[in-house]
Design a protein around this motif. Structure first.
Motif, PDB file in Angstrom:
ATOM      1  N   GLU A   1       0.803  -1.215   0.000  1.00 43.65           N
ATOM      2  CA  GLU A   1       0.000   0.000   0.000  1.00 43.65           C
ATOM      3  C   GLU A   1       0.844   1.278   0.000  1.00 43.65           C
ATOM      4  OE1 GLU A   1      -0.302  -2.503   2.032  1.00 43.65           O
ATOM      5  OE2 GLU A   1      -2.305  -3.350   1.724  1.00 43.65           O
ATOM      6  N   THR A   2       2.064   1.180   0.491  1.00 48.63           N
ATOM      7  CA  THR A   2       2.904   2.373   0.627  1.00 48.63           C
ATOM      8  C   THR A   2       4.050   2.432  -0.369  1.00 48.63           C
ATOM      9  OG1 THR A   2       4.320   1.291   2.279  1.00 48.63           O
ATOM     10  CG2 THR A   2       2.374   2.481   3.084  1.00 48.63           C
ATOM     11  N   GLU A   3       4.292   1.356  -1.105  1.00 47.14           N
ATOM     12  CA  GLU A   3       5.448   1.317  -2.014  1.00 47.14           C
ATOM     13  C   GLU A   3       4.999   0.927  -3.423  1.00 47.14           C
ATOM     14  OE1 GLU A   3      10.079  -0.266  -2.098  1.00 47.14           O
ATOM     15  OE2 GLU A   3       8.688  -1.046  -0.598  1.00 47.14           O
ATOM     16  N   THR A   4       4.885   1.940  -4.292  1.00 45.61           N
ATOM     17  CA  THR A   4       4.461   1.740  -5.671  1.00 45.61           C
ATOM     18  C   THR A   4       5.444   2.419  -6.604  1.00 45.61           C
ATOM     19  OG1 THR A   4       2.123   1.638  -5.053  1.00 45.61           O
ATOM     20  CG2 THR A   4       2.625   2.176  -7.350  1.00 45.61           C
ATOM     21  N   TYR A   5       5.755   1.759  -7.723  1.00 51.77           N
ATOM     22  CA  TYR A   5       6.677   2.316  -8.710  1.00 51.77           C
ATOM     23  C   TYR A   5       6.011   2.278 -10.084  1.00 51.77           C
ATOM     24  CZ  TYR A   5      10.171   1.486  -5.050  1.00 51.77           C
ATOM     25  OH  TYR A   5      10.865   1.473  -3.863  1.00 51.77           O
ATOM     26  N   ARG A   6       6.194   3.352 -10.862  1.00 51.19           N
ATOM     27  CA  ARG A   6       5.719   3.408 -12.240  1.00 51.19           C
ATOM     28  C   ARG A   6       6.847   3.970 -13.100  1.00 51.19           C
ATOM     29  NH1 ARG A   6       2.663   0.383 -10.648  1.00 51.19           N
ATOM     30  NH2 ARG A   6       0.388   0.462 -10.469  1.00 51.19           N
ATOM     31  N   GLU A   7       7.844   3.138 -13.319  1.00 52.30           N
ATOM     32  CA  GLU A   7       9.014   3.612 -14.064  1.00 52.30           C
ATOM     33  C   GLU A   7       8.636   4.083 -15.461  1.00 52.30           C
ATOM     34  OE1 GLU A   7      13.643   2.266 -14.928  1.00 52.30           O
ATOM     35  OE2 GLU A   7      12.132   0.706 -14.573  1.00 52.30           O
ATOM     36  N   SER A   8       7.651   3.436 -16.066  1.00 45.48           N
ATOM     37  CA  SER A   8       7.269   3.794 -17.430  1.00 45.48           C
ATOM     38  C   SER A   8       6.647   5.175 -17.526  1.00 45.48           C
ATOM     39  CB  SER A   8       6.303   2.753 -18.008  1.00 45.48           C
ATOM     40  OG  SER A   8       5.087   2.744 -17.274  1.00 45.48           O
ATOM     41  N   ALA A   9       6.239   5.750 -16.380  1.00 45.57           N
ATOM     42  CA  ALA A   9       5.690   7.102 -16.415  1.00 45.57           C
ATOM     43  C   ALA A   9       6.773   8.129 -16.731  1.00 45.57           C
ATOM     44  CB  ALA A   9       5.028   7.438 -15.084  1.00 45.57           C
ATOM     45  N   GLY A  10       8.004   7.826 -16.350  1.00 48.68           N
ATOM     46  CA  GLY A  10       9.080   8.769 -16.580  1.00 48.68           C
ATOM     47  C   GLY A  10      10.117   8.308 -17.582  1.00 48.68           C
ATOM     48  N   TYR A  11      10.208   6.992 -17.786  1.00 52.73           N
ATOM     49  CA  TYR A  11      11.226   6.431 -18.674  1.00 52.73           C
ATOM     50  C   TYR A  11      10.571   5.611 -19.781  1.00 52.73           C
ATOM     51  CZ  TYR A  11      14.859   7.691 -15.317  1.00 52.73           C
ATOM     52  OH  TYR A  11      15.709   8.389 -14.507  1.00 52.73           O
ATOM     53  N   ARG A  12      11.096   5.732 -20.985  1.00 53.11           N
ATOM     54  CA  ARG A  12      10.555   4.913 -22.066  1.00 53.11           C
ATOM     55  C   ARG A  12      11.441   3.673 -22.229  1.00 53.11           C
ATOM     56  NH1 ARG A  12      14.865   5.019 -24.723  1.00 53.11           N
ATOM     57  NH2 ARG A  12      15.640   6.783 -25.940  1.00 53.11           N
ATOM     58  N   PRO A  13      10.819   2.527 -22.485  1.00 55.76           N
ATOM     59  CA  PRO A  13      11.585   1.286 -22.554  1.00 55.76           C
ATOM     60  C   PRO A  13      12.425   1.198 -23.819  1.00 55.76           C
ATOM     61  CG  PRO A  13       9.296   0.878 -23.103  1.00 55.76           C
ATOM     62  CD  PRO A  13       9.382   2.305 -22.662  1.00 55.76           C
ATOM     63  N   GLY A  14      13.570   0.534 -23.699  1.00 56.27           N
ATOM     64  CA  GLY A  14      14.368   0.215 -24.870  1.00 56.27           C
ATOM     65  C   GLY A  14      13.772  -0.951 -25.625  1.00 56.27           C
ATOM     66  N   THR A  15      14.318  -1.223 -26.789  1.00 58.64           N
ATOM     67  CA  THR A  15      13.780  -2.290 -27.641  1.00 58.64           C
ATOM     68  C   THR A  15      14.848  -3.233 -28.165  1.00 58.64           C
ATOM     69  OG1 THR A  15      13.975  -0.864 -29.604  1.00 58.64           O
ATOM     70  CG2 THR A  15      11.876  -0.815 -28.416  1.00 58.64           C
ATOM     71  N   GLN A  16      16.134  -2.982 -27.852  1.00 56.49           N
ATOM     72  CA  GLN A  16      17.227  -3.721 -28.472  1.00 56.49           C
ATOM     73  C   GLN A  16      18.116  -4.373 -27.424  1.00 56.49           C
ATOM     74  OE1 GLN A  16      18.117  -4.066 -31.987  1.00 56.49           O
ATOM     75  NE2 GLN A  16      19.330  -5.647 -30.961  1.00 56.49           N
ATOM     76  N   ALA A  17      18.263  -5.705 -27.496  1.00 60.09           N
ATOM     77  CA  ALA A  17      19.249  -6.395 -26.657  1.00 60.09           C
ATOM     78  C   ALA A  17      20.646  -6.121 -27.205  1.00 60.09           C
ATOM     79  CB  ALA A  17      18.963  -7.890 -26.626  1.00 60.09           C
ATOM     80  N   VAL A  18      21.642  -6.106 -26.302  1.00 65.67           N
ATOM     81  CA  VAL A  18      22.988  -5.678 -26.691  1.00 65.67           C
ATOM     82  C   VAL A  18      24.049  -6.600 -26.094  1.00 65.67           C
ATOM     83  CG1 VAL A  18      24.698  -3.811 -26.527  1.00 65.67           C
ATOM     84  CG2 VAL A  18      22.273  -3.264 -26.854  1.00 65.67           C
ATOM     85  N   VAL A  19      24.995  -7.020 -26.939  1.00 64.16           N
ATOM     86  CA  VAL A  19      26.212  -7.679 -26.480  1.00 64.16           C
ATOM     87  C   VAL A  19      27.412  -6.891 -26.991  1.00 64.16           C
ATOM     88  CG1 VAL A  19      25.170  -9.982 -26.372  1.00 64.16           C
ATOM     89  CG2 VAL A  19      26.340  -9.245 -28.456  1.00 64.16           C
ATOM     90  N   ALA A  20      28.544  -7.044 -26.292  1.00 68.42           N
ATOM     91  CA  ALA A  20      29.757  -6.326 -26.672  1.00 68.42           C
ATOM     92  C   ALA A  20      30.963  -7.172 -26.311  1.00 68.42           C
ATOM     93  CB  ALA A  20      29.826  -4.979 -25.971  1.00 68.42           C
ATOM     94  N   GLN A  21      32.074  -6.917 -26.983  1.00 71.04           N
ATOM     95  CA  GLN A  21      33.286  -7.681 -26.754  1.00 71.04           C
ATOM     96  C   GLN A  21      34.174  -6.998 -25.711  1.00 71.04           C
ATOM     97  OE1 GLN A  21      33.481 -10.721 -28.141  1.00 71.04           O
ATOM     98  NE2 GLN A  21      31.484 -10.149 -28.987  1.00 71.04           N
ATOM     99  N   THR A  22      34.723  -7.803 -24.793  1.00 69.53           N
ATOM    100  CA  THR A  22      35.681  -7.327 -23.802  1.00 69.53           C
ATOM    101  C   THR A  22      36.853  -8.303 -23.768  1.00 69.53           C
ATOM    102  OG1 THR A  22      34.964  -8.584 -21.851  1.00 69.53           O
ATOM    103  CG2 THR A  22      33.682  -6.613 -22.428  1.00 69.53           C
TER     104      THR A  22
END
Length: 257
Positions: free
Chosen positions: A105-126
């Motif tokens: 009742e006291t802890e709610t999050y709506r990340e999508s209200a402020g942030y837009r989701p990405g659409t691309q998975a990413v890998v990189a070489q190290t």
């Protein structure tokens, strides 16, 4: 303080440094975020950390930065960066899964209200192997990590700012599960403590930055104290774990129920 931690890690011999999610601003206030966040090209944290990576000749994962975008609805990006020892951006990843939950009742999050989701998975070489990038709430969606492994990932990064309630219940179990399922190292730097969110408001995060080996052992648990924590990984452990239990290779397609 982030720069000080990075310099401390480099002085101790670190070759790869990782920071948590939203390294530049931990806040639940959209007004505060709109006031302090900048576009990628103008972000002071990104510029400073790129300079430090170059100065110390280290690889750096900036867990994520909140950044302004040109989206018509004004939403921000939650973006992770992989920086090479020349200070160049080798990879960017925008968080795909938004933390839209009502824990109680006291802890709610709506990340999508402020942030837009990405659409691309990413890998990189190290130098230590192929790295698959993710952020925080992504951790609950194993299909993302299976796709990263299919693209060659041997190391998974999960920078986070987990809530204390969900962290205590699920953080360790989920990170170990992702490591065991994929036979990957999982590196999960996490925000910890109480953060000033806006006037008279704070946000608490769970902490417990973890490093998990491909067989599921917790190599490092940083607890709740902020600071620099050192660890070593042996890339050969990935091959060993996958040879012992080749679950990714044993996957089969099936008809839906």
């Amino acid at each position: 303080r982030t720069v000080d931690y990075l310099r401390d890690a480099a002085a101790q011999g670190a070759q790869f440094v990782l920071t948590p999610e939203v390294t530049n601003c931990v806040s639940t206030s959209r007004a505060q975020q709109a006031k302090v966040l900048r576009a990628e090209s103008e972000d002071e944290t990104l510029a400073a950390l790129r300079e430090e990576a170059n100065a110390h000749g280290i690889w750096l994962l900036i867990g994520s930065l909140g950044l302004q975008t040109e989206d018509p609805d004004g939403r921000f990006a939650n973006r992770s960066f992989l920086i090479d020892p020349d200070g160049a951006v080798q990879a960017r990843y925008d968080k795909i899964h938004m933390f839209d939950v009502e824990i109680d009742e006291t802890e709610t999050y709506r990340e999508s209200a402020g942030y837009r989701p990405g659409t691309q998975a990413v890998v990189a070489q190290t130098p230590w192997g192929t790295l698959g990038m993710s952020i925080c709430y992504d951790l609950r969606f194993p299909q993302l990590y299976q796709a990263l492994v299919d693209a060659g990932a041997q190391i998974l990064t999960v920078p986070a700012a987990f809530s204390p309630v969900t962290g205590a219940a699920h953080w360790h179990a989920l990170l170990r599960a992702r490591a065991i399922e994929t036979g990957c190292f999982v590196l999960a730097p996490a925000q910890t403590g109480t953060h000033q969110s806006a006037a008279n408001k704070t946000r608490d995060t769970y902490g417990h930055s973890l490093v998990v080996a491909p067989w599921g052992e917790v190599v490092l648990d940083a607890g709740e104290a902020p600071g620099v924590y050192m660890f070593e990984i042996d890339p050969k452990e990935v091959e060993t774990a996958r040879r012992r239990v080749p679950s990714m290779a044993n996957r089969r397609s099936f008809a839906q129920p």
